[in-house]
Design an enzyme around this catalytic site. Sequence first.
Site, PDB file in Angstrom:
ATOM      1  N   ASP A 188     -21.801   9.955 -10.091  1.00 54.82           N
ATOM      2  CA  ASP A 188     -20.701   9.485  -9.263  1.00 54.82           C
ATOM      3  C   ASP A 188     -19.392   9.495 -10.036  1.00 54.82           C
ATOM      4  O   ASP A 188     -19.360   9.664 -11.264  1.00 54.82           O
ATOM      5  CB  ASP A 188     -20.982   8.057  -8.770  1.00 54.82           C
ATOM      6  CG  ASP A 188     -22.148   7.991  -7.806  1.00 54.82           C
ATOM      7  OD1 ASP A 188     -22.435   9.008  -7.144  1.00 54.82           O
ATOM      8  OD2 ASP A 188     -22.785   6.913  -7.711  1.00 54.82           O
TER       9      ASP A 188
ATOM     10  N   ARG B 242     -26.681   1.576 -10.943  1.00 61.49           N
ATOM     11  CA  ARG B 242     -25.605   0.590 -10.962  1.00 61.49           C
ATOM     12  C   ARG B 242     -25.962  -0.646 -10.148  1.00 61.49           C
ATOM     13  O   ARG B 242     -25.539  -1.758 -10.475  1.00 61.49           O
ATOM     14  CB  ARG B 242     -24.318   1.227 -10.453  1.00 61.49           C
ATOM     15  CG  ARG B 242     -23.748   2.264 -11.420  1.00 61.49           C
ATOM     16  CD  ARG B 242     -22.699   3.120 -10.755  1.00 61.49           C
ATOM     17  NE  ARG B 242     -21.638   2.298 -10.186  1.00 61.49           N
ATOM     18  CZ  ARG B 242     -20.831   2.720  -9.211  1.00 61.49           C
ATOM     19  NH1 ARG B 242     -20.987   3.934  -8.689  1.00 61.49           N
ATOM     20  NH2 ARG B 242     -19.891   1.931  -8.760  1.00 61.49           N
TER      21      ARG B 242
ATOM     22  N   ARG C  12     -26.615  14.446 -10.033  1.00 66.86           N
ATOM     23  CA  ARG C  12     -25.206  14.399  -9.632  1.00 66.86           C
ATOM     24  C   ARG C  12     -24.648  13.006  -9.883  1.00 66.86           C
ATOM     25  O   ARG C  12     -25.013  12.051  -9.200  1.00 66.86           O
ATOM     26  CB  ARG C  12     -25.048  14.777  -8.156  1.00 66.86           C
ATOM     27  CG  ARG C  12     -25.321  16.241  -7.882  1.00 66.86           C
ATOM     28  CD  ARG C  12     -24.873  16.644  -6.488  1.00 66.86           C
ATOM     29  NE  ARG C  12     -25.596  15.911  -5.454  1.00 66.86           N
ATOM     30  CZ  ARG C  12     -25.357  16.044  -4.147  1.00 66.86           C
ATOM     31  NH1 ARG C  12     -24.399  16.851  -3.736  1.00 66.86           N
ATOM     32  NH2 ARG C  12     -26.068  15.357  -3.275  1.00 66.86           N
TER      33      ARG C  12
END
Length: 268
Positions: A47, A196, A45
């Site tokens: 972002d 990230r 999934r």
Amino acid sequence: MRVGYDGTDFSGWAVQPGRRTVAGVLTDTLTRMFGAVEGLTVAGRTDAGVHATGQVCHVEVPADRWARMGDTLVPRLSGLLPADVRVYAAGAAPEGFDARFSALHRRYEYRVTDAPWGAPPLRHRDTLAWPRPLDLDRLAAAADGLTGHHDFAAFCKRKENATTVRTLTHFAWHRGPDGVLVASVQADAFCQAMVRSLVGALLAVGEGRRDPAWPAGLLARRERADEVPVAPPHGLTLVEVAYPSDTDLAAQADLTRRRRDPVPPPPT
């Protein structure tokens, strides 16, 4: 289905009321074709703002309609989906397949340029413009210290009853012919904001504000490290999800569902 999308105008993958999401667009389009769909499940999934070229998902559709339309599903979807979502391939899932739990690894790439003029005009939606020079050797040294089986709590957004233990099998940087730096990050799975955060920490190393050993030193933490910046989402793309042979799909899914063993803290 193997799916690609430009995440710029999406609020991530997962369905959210009142928001445009990749899963929402796919579900709506597939429902128009099949009348009813259930259990849309994705390998990873992503972002809001994160892209994909190699996303994988599965969904249950009525067997009679699949028999009529399965062979032409890809061109049919091409005419119905918006331009920022594409289904590259679709087929009947093998016995035991689960897009999420059967996966062996996911691989992401993060693109960043330190060119004084910024990101290339045709790639500005998937390339971060960094305002200071980045040293490739420092980036590579810091990445080497993070590979392996660790608790990445310092780089993850904590979720209740969820483990932050992951196996990072590959983390490397290269500078392409166009001068753009690309980080390739591969693991069995990633927790929220992990990639990230890893990139954000290494950018601080690459520009000389942090020592190359600093990111690996954070692995001793058992909670999120507030000093680790989270890199902007638009530089990140999910490029590959790998699966075992068809005969091992169910076994891999069962193995993945088991809770990962905790990792003891490194000696101080």
